[in-house]
Design a protein around this motif. Sequence first.
Motif, PDB file in Angstrom:
ATOM      1  N   SER A 243      39.537  30.419  34.025  1.00 49.41           N
ATOM      2  CA  SER A 243      40.799  31.311  34.139  1.00 49.41           C
ATOM      3  C   SER A 243      39.953  32.517  34.995  1.00 49.41           C
ATOM      4  O   SER A 243      39.333  33.036  35.276  1.00 49.41           O
ATOM      5  N   ASP A 244      41.036  32.944  35.318  1.00 47.13           N
ATOM      6  CA  ASP A 244      40.421  34.830  36.207  1.00 47.13           C
ATOM      7  C   ASP A 244      39.495  35.141  35.192  1.00 47.13           C
ATOM      8  O   ASP A 244      37.704  35.805  35.936  1.00 47.13           O
TER       9      ASP A 244
ATOM     10  N   ARG B 282      37.615  28.578  43.477  1.00 44.05           N
ATOM     11  CA  ARG B 282      39.852  28.628  43.618  1.00 44.05           C
ATOM     12  C   ARG B 282      40.037  26.680  45.089  1.00 44.05           C
ATOM     13  O   ARG B 282      40.531  26.660  44.086  1.00 44.05           O
TER      14      ARG B 282
ATOM     15  N   ALA C   4      35.721  35.685  36.714  1.00 44.63           N
ATOM     16  CA  ALA C   4      34.485  36.466  36.605  1.00 44.63           C
ATOM     17  C   ALA C   4      33.559  37.315  36.159  1.00 44.63           C
ATOM     18  O   ALA C   4      32.321  37.847  36.442  1.00 44.63           O
TER      19      ALA C   4
ATOM     20  N   LYS D 255      33.956  33.273  43.910  1.00 42.19           N
ATOM     21  CA  LYS D 255      35.256  33.150  43.460  1.00 42.19           C
ATOM     22  C   LYS D 255      36.123  31.791  44.471  1.00 42.19           C
ATOM     23  O   LYS D 255      36.946  31.061  44.195  1.00 42.19           O
TER      24      LYS D 255
END
Length: 292
Positions: free
Chosen positions: A242-243, A283, A247, A279
């Motif tokens: 998830s974001d 992704r 993070a 990141k």
Amino acid sequence: MPSFQLYSPTDLRDALKFKESEGEKVIVLASGTDLVPRIRKRQIAPSLLLDISPLQDDLRYVRQSDGVVHLGAHATITDLMESPIFRERLSMVREAAEKFGAPQIRNVATVGGNVCSASSSEDLIPVFLALDAQVKLISATRKRSLPLKDFVIGKRATALKPQEILSEVFFRSPGGNYWSAFVKLGRRNILIVSLVNETLVLSLEDDMLTVGSVRIALNRLAGRVPALAEKTAGFLRGRRLSDATIAEAQRTLASELSLTSDFRGSAAYRAEVAQVYLKRLIRRCAARISGG
Ligand SMILES: Cc1cc2nc3c(=O)[nH]c(=O)nc-3n(C[C@H](O)[C@H](O)[C@H](O)COP(=O)(O)OP(=O)(O)OC[C@H]3O[C@@H](n4cnc5c(N)ncnc54)[C@H](O)[C@@H]3O)c2cc1C
């Protein structure tokens, strides 16, 4: 150019016997794209070079059998680019090869030379670390294999013994729903000396959300030595992507980096780039695994 003697055997056994008898005095010459500039700059002054370029029948191959990829020490960067093995899930290897130097360099620079250079700017070391690669080391009397992470022991330092040469880099293709990716930052688009290079091999569970296995490697994680980001990988393993997870993984990466500054870039800039790249890599791999 300082003078030196050059021994060019056409037989691997002959080369190994020579290495055994002359020992530490002998420096291996593959294609010389790293070694020759260093001799010219008088950073090293070898008196005796063992030219392994005539040994292509024994040392130049890229093949896969029973899920294991074998790269002969004298396989070139162009050989990696052109191999169908690196078109899909293992595309990280092709990406690193495509961004390597320029065509003239790629056509001759070798896998063995890259790994044995053990320099912080080498691009293939993080790629092979992320693939949990091993190296095959041979001498006239014995053969041994060693995980790459135990082979590169410092800046320009390897576990190679005086009588040995590196004959192969090999790794098992990761299993499950996985993909791999490579990214590199330099100060221009070709002939780039990596400011930061970063690699990821990621697998997802069947829900396509939970991280299964993950390996991240950077060229300068530990100062000037390429290494695996083990803490960050440990954090990600078993978590749903998830974001917020990404993070937190970026913060974990920042905490385990031990970067150095030089004329190419500061440690702080490199750390920032490494986090952004993490990141992007996650992704990119996640999207490819899910067929995106
Ligand atoms: C213009 C230019 C651009 C470059 N761009 C890149 C780049 O983008 N990315 C990158 O990673 N590198 C780059 N390099 C560095 C260099 O090309 C690579 O490190 C290359 O892979 C070295 O391979 P080689 O066959 O030329 O090795 P060599 O220069 O012949 O050898 C390098 C070192 O490895 C040792 N060695 C070589 N083979 C063996 C073996 N089989 N067993 C034991 N020891 C061995 C040698 O003794 C020497 O210490 C670049 C170099 C130049 C000049």
